[in-house]
Motif scaffolding. Structure first.
Motif, short mmCIF file in Angstrom:
data_model
loop_
_atom_site.label_atom_id
_atom_site.label_comp_id
_atom_site.label_asym_id
_atom_site.label_seq_id
_atom_site.Cartn_x
_atom_site.Cartn_y
_atom_site.Cartn_z
N VAL A 158 0.94 -1.19 -0.06
CA VAL A 158 -0.14 -0.14 -0.07
C VAL A 158 0.79 1.32 -0.08
CG1 VAL A 158 -1.65 1.29 1.52
CG2 VAL A 158 -2.05 -1.29 0.89
N PRO A 159 1.90 1.36 0.92
CA PRO A 159 2.82 2.79 0.72
C PRO A 159 3.53 2.79 -0.58
CG PRO A 159 3.08 1.34 2.87
CD PRO A 159 2.31 0.41 2.12
N LEU A 160 3.85 1.52 -1.05
CA LEU A 160 4.35 1.82 -2.56
C LEU A 160 3.39 2.33 -3.57
CD1 LEU A 160 6.78 -1.34 -2.46
CD2 LEU A 160 7.60 1.18 -1.97
N TRP A 197 8.51 9.25 2.59
CA TRP A 197 9.12 9.01 4.11
C TRP A 197 7.99 7.86 4.43
CZ3 TRP A 197 5.07 9.97 7.97
CH2 TRP A 197 5.62 9.75 9.13
N TYR A 198 6.74 7.71 4.13
CA TYR A 198 5.88 6.65 4.30
C TYR A 198 6.33 5.37 4.13
CZ TYR A 198 1.14 4.06 5.03
OH TYR A 198 0.37 3.29 5.16
N ALA A 199 6.50 5.33 2.72
CA ALA A 199 7.14 4.11 2.21
C ALA A 199 8.31 3.79 2.66
CB ALA A 199 7.13 4.31 0.63
N THR A 200 9.23 4.53 2.94
CA THR A 200 10.56 4.18 3.56
C THR A 200 10.34 3.51 5.02
OG1 THR A 200 11.71 6.03 2.29
CG2 THR A 200 13.01 4.97 4.39
N LEU A 201 9.40 4.22 5.76
CA LEU A 201 9.15 3.85 7.03
C LEU A 201 8.36 2.48 6.93
CD1 LEU A 201 8.95 4.21 10.07
CD2 LEU A 201 6.61 5.55 9.75
N HIS A 232 1.47 21.71 -16.35
CA HIS A 232 1.13 23.03 -15.89
C HIS A 232 2.30 23.66 -14.96
CE1 HIS A 232 -3.09 22.36 -16.77
NE2 HIS A 232 -2.96 21.22 -16.31
N PRO A 233 3.62 23.75 -15.44
CA PRO A 233 4.65 24.08 -14.62
C PRO A 233 4.61 25.41 -14.01
CG PRO A 233 4.92 24.40 -17.24
CD PRO A 233 3.69 23.71 -17.08
N ARG A 234 3.53 26.36 -14.46
CA ARG A 234 3.50 27.78 -13.86
C ARG A 234 2.52 27.73 -12.54
NH1 ARG A 234 2.01 31.37 -18.80
NH2 ARG A 234 0.79 29.52 -19.44
N ARG A 235 2.13 26.58 -12.34
CA ARG A 235 1.23 26.62 -10.91
C ARG A 235 2.23 26.29 -9.69
NH1 ARG A 235 -3.96 22.61 -12.04
NH2 ARG A 235 -5.03 24.06 -13.69
N PRO A 236 2.25 27.63 -8.96
CA PRO A 236 2.69 27.49 -7.59
C PRO A 236 2.24 26.28 -6.67
CG PRO A 236 2.12 29.86 -8.00
CD PRO A 236 1.28 28.92 -9.10
N SER A 237 0.87 25.81 -6.91
CA SER A 237 0.36 24.71 -6.13
C SER A 237 1.26 23.28 -6.37
CB SER A 237 -1.09 24.52 -6.50
OG SER A 237 -1.30 24.23 -7.84
N ASN A 238 1.92 23.28 -7.48
CA ASN A 238 2.77 22.25 -7.61
C ASN A 238 3.88 21.92 -6.33
OD1 ASN A 238 1.77 21.71 -10.13
ND2 ASN A 238 3.51 22.91 -11.16
N GLY A 239 3.93 22.98 -5.59
CA GLY A 239 5.03 22.74 -4.38
C GLY A 239 4.30 22.06 -3.38
N PHE A 240 2.92 21.93 -3.41
CA PHE A 240 2.19 21.03 -2.33
C PHE A 240 2.23 19.52 -3.01
CE2 PHE A 240 -0.17 24.97 -1.91
CZ PHE A 240 -0.03 25.35 -0.73
N TRP A 241 2.28 19.38 -4.15
CA TRP A 241 2.33 18.07 -4.63
C TRP A 241 3.89 17.44 -4.47
CZ3 TRP A 241 -1.27 14.74 -6.59
CH2 TRP A 241 -2.60 15.52 -6.72
N LEU A 242 4.75 18.28 -4.51
CA LEU A 242 6.18 18.12 -4.03
C LEU A 242 6.38 17.60 -2.58
CD1 LEU A 242 8.06 20.65 -6.23
CD2 LEU A 242 8.14 18.22 -6.53
N LEU A 243 5.58 18.11 -1.87
CA LEU A 243 5.41 17.92 -0.26
C LEU A 243 4.76 16.64 -0.32
CD1 LEU A 243 4.64 21.30 1.51
CD2 LEU A 243 7.05 20.01 1.09
N ALA A 244 3.69 16.26 -1.05
CA ALA A 244 3.03 15.15 -0.72
C ALA A 244 3.88 13.81 -1.20
CB ALA A 244 1.59 15.13 -1.82
N SER A 245 4.58 13.99 -2.27
CA SER A 245 5.75 13.27 -2.74
C SER A 245 6.53 12.94 -1.80
CB SER A 245 6.10 13.55 -4.03
OG SER A 245 5.33 13.70 -5.21
N ALA A 246 7.20 13.83 -1.03
CA ALA A 246 7.94 13.55 -0.09
C ALA A 246 7.44 13.00 0.97
CB ALA A 246 8.70 15.03 0.42
N GLY A 247 6.00 13.27 1.46
CA GLY A 247 5.69 12.55 2.61
C GLY A 247 5.13 11.30 2.19
N ALA A 248 5.00 10.92 0.88
CA ALA A 248 4.84 9.55 0.56
C ALA A 248 6.03 8.77 0.65
CB ALA A 248 4.27 9.43 -0.88
N GLY A 279 10.86 7.11 11.44
CA GLY A 279 9.51 7.83 11.65
C GLY A 279 9.52 8.89 12.45
N THR A 280 10.49 9.36 13.53
CA THR A 280 10.51 10.34 14.39
C THR A 280 11.43 11.51 13.78
OG1 THR A 280 12.11 9.34 15.70
CG2 THR A 280 9.94 9.02 16.35
#
Length: 353
Positions: free
Chosen positions: A7-9, A44-48, A26-42, A67-68
């Motif tokens: 599931v994490p993978l 982290w979750y998969a590695t854990l 859509h390279p000009r959307r600043p909201s892409n930053g949230f997707w990059l953060l989501a990828s970083a969180g995913a 995890g911590t």
């Protein structure tokens, strides 16, 4: 593969794929930053999940550390960043003068430190068991959580914006844009400032490279006349570019604009009057200003790439944070809606109960 690791993978693969697709589409959307953060969180979750499933029992400290670590390092990084921004404000004020704009880093720095302090108070109250605390202590907990919502939003938005601003700089522009547009930013004694000179120098270097490749792009100098200026920014930039070898007949002057959105809109109108129908533009500005410029160009439905000119190190945090603050204000109603929703999620059950 066990469900606990599959599931994490899957989440990681889907999130990364969606992030890459959005940035490419859509390279000009600043909201892409949230997707990059989501990828970083995913990630982290998969590695854990993988370390927890694959490492032997005696190595359980590794997944515990994974995890911590972000939870422990995050507050430290936020506090260090906040203190550094407050310190940077002193440098900028000494060199640029005391203005509301130069105080922006200190305001955001104080907000970052205050958010961590409030979070520490909330954690302390939870650690002491809310069920046995007095009514004032429980009220303090609820107030702390409500205060954390805008602070947490600020931190997440700032991190997302910063991450994508860095990533966007690595996205190459097309290299075949029809028009090079230089955005103005203020004059000193009627001449281009060092900050503005960096923009024009970068544009002239790009122009020379295009001419060397057999092209002959048009240049637009965009910037109006401030109340304390004896001529427009565009006129000063045009003179500066001509002295560096750009032919006068390859330069158009847009001298009505007073902000970035007007720079782009009035430039479009000027080019349309000159016979250019929906041209592709290379906008040249300072590196801290690139992401907001292209975000605004997307709203105006312009075909824009951007080139960032260098900025003095001491000025970069202040200038970058002003751009971030301007974008937050630009999307203020979206921020208000998110804040109200998050506040309601926490506060409504308390009122009902």
């Amino acid at each position: 593969m066990h469900t606990a690791t599959a599931v994490p993978l899957i989440i990681l693969a889907v999130t990364v794929a969606a992030t890459v697709w959005r940035i490419r589409r859509h390279p000009r959307r600043p909201s892409n930053g949230f997707w990059l953060l989501a990828s970083a969180g995913a990630l982290w979750y998969a590695t854990l999940a993988l370390t927890s499933a694959l490492l032997p029992v005696h190595a359980v400290s590794v997944p515990a550390l994974i995890g911590t670590a972000p939870l422990l390092a995050g507050p430290v990084i936020v506090v260090v960043t906040g203190v550094a921004l407050i310190a940077n404000t002193g440098v900028v004020v000494r060199r640029e003068g005391l203005r509301l704009a130069t105080l922006t880093p200190a305001v955001i720095g104080v907000a970052l430190v205050a958010t961590v302090v409030v979070a520490a108070v909330a954690v302390y109250l939870v650690a002491n068991d809310l069920t046995v605390l007095s009514w004032p202590a429980r009220a303090a907990w609820n107030i702390a959580v409500l205060a954390l919502i805008p602070g947490g939003m600020l931190i997440v938005e700032l991190v997302a914006y910063t991450v994508y601003a860095v990533v966007y700089r690595w996205i190459p522009h097309q290299g075949d844009e029809e028009v090079i547009v230089v955005l103005g930013c203020g004059l000193v004694d009627g001449e281009v400032s060092p900050l503005l000179a960096a923009r024009v120098d970068s544009a002239v270097a790009e122009y020379r490279a295009r001419v060397g490749a057999g092209d002959s792009p048009l240049m637009v100098m965009s910037g109006g006349q401030g109340p304390d200026e004896d001529r427009s920014e565009a006129a000063a930039m045009a003179d500066y570019a001509r002295r560096r070898g750009v032919p006068a007949d390859r330069i158009l002057v847009e001298d009505r604009s007073t902000n970035t959105e007007e720079n782009l809109r009035f430039t479009g109108e000027l080019l349309e009057d000159a016979g250019y129908s929906d041209p592709s533009l290379l906008v040249v500005t300072n590196n801290f200003h690139v992401l907001r410029s292209v975000a605004l160009s997307r709203r105006l439905r312009s075909r824009v790439s951007a080139l960032g000119a260098p900025t003095p190190w001491y000025y970069l945090p202040s200038a970058f944070l002003r751009e971030f603050a301007a974008l937050v204000v630009h999307y203020r109603w979206a921020n208000v809606v998110v804040w109200l929703v998050l506040t309601a999620v926490w506060a409504v059950p308390l009122v009902v109960m």
